[in-house]
Write an enzyme that holds these catalytic residues in place. Sequence first.
Site, PDB file in Angstrom:
ATOM      1  CD  GLU A   1      -3.171   0.207   0.083  1.00 30.00           C
ATOM      2  OE1 GLU A   1      -2.760   1.298  -0.358  1.00 30.00           O
ATOM      3  OE2 GLU A   1      -4.276  -0.277  -0.231  1.00 30.00           O
TER       4      GLU A   1
ATOM      5  CG  HIS B   1     -10.411   1.410 -13.645  1.00 29.90           C
ATOM      6  ND1 HIS B   1     -11.662   0.920 -13.411  1.00 29.90           N
ATOM      7  CD2 HIS B   1      -9.948   1.792 -12.417  1.00 29.90           C
ATOM      8  CE1 HIS B   1     -11.960   1.009 -12.122  1.00 29.90           C
ATOM      9  NE2 HIS B   1     -10.927   1.533 -11.509  1.00 29.90           N
TER      10      HIS B   1
END
Length: 348
Positions: A199, A247
């Site tokens: 992360e 995306h």
Amino acid sequence: MTLTKQDAVNQMMGFFQSKTLITALSLKLFDHLRDQDRNAKQMAALLNCPLRSSEQLLIALQAMGYLEKQDGLYHLPQEHRAFLVSDEPQWLGWLGRHIDTFLYPLWGELKAAVENDTHQRQTVFGDDRSWFDILYQNPDDVTDFQEFLGKFAAPFIDGFIQDYDFSQHQAFLDIGSGIGSLPIAVANAYSGVNLAICELPQTSTFLRDKLVQQGYGQRIQVLEGDVISGDLPIGDYDLIHLGWMLHDYAPETQLIILKNIYDAMPVGGRFIASETPLNADKSGPEFTALLSLNMLVSTDGGIESSPQEYLSRFHQAGFSNARIMDISGPRTLIVGEKTTHNNGSSQC
């Protein structure tokens, strides 16, 4: 498919329904109906809102089907509680707050985004920093974003666990894991697989705390990294997953991300990106097509792509045996392997 004028009217007025439900979630209206039925006057007092406007909202929620009413008392059906009451695991209030804070204002500038082929962050927020820099400046916004993504991911995770054999791998790294839902599911189903999450530093503390709360603080390691810069602690993880993230970026940035992951992977490793791609002929599906417009208004060139476009980027990044894997649920897997060493590049 032929649509009527009424279909068009219904779609144009759809934000009425959206704002009604989000307002009720924001007020935590449904919480007050979890344990007992109440009349409009009682609800107004609990909401600390005027009686007239409270009743208008209650009537709308009944008309939409979320509430029932008998003998003047409003009732929350049992089957609705799981996603409408705030202390339930599938509560949609996280999504509602994210929509109100970010998406709804940005979509108000869709015409300008289409006319100029660019995001509207400067217009809406007075801030030209990246979408994620704006989002991550407020811990509450980070929580909303990660929580609702975790809820959205549930059907995908169920299908992934059902249809993919994780036991063929020794170590699994999930990049951008939200609240850790996928690694937790893998931990529950495959005790022999080492697990870690990669992360950004801005969200790693939130995620570590979340894993500890759920009892997985020792089972799942949290590592810090960045797919854009290439600072990726992949090491010997032989399965890497990037979930619903490509995306968010322009195709040229997607290629950078894929190359960075490829370079950091061990030989023999497998990389999987999960996405909701457009149809091969780009005729839909509707959710993905609308999501692409959401990328337009909010991100720097983010866009939805067809399976073939994703595969082309995988090949350009160096992946072997790039292929599409269909699984149960809403997402599609784009899969590739690394079969040779990098030429002159260093491993993480």
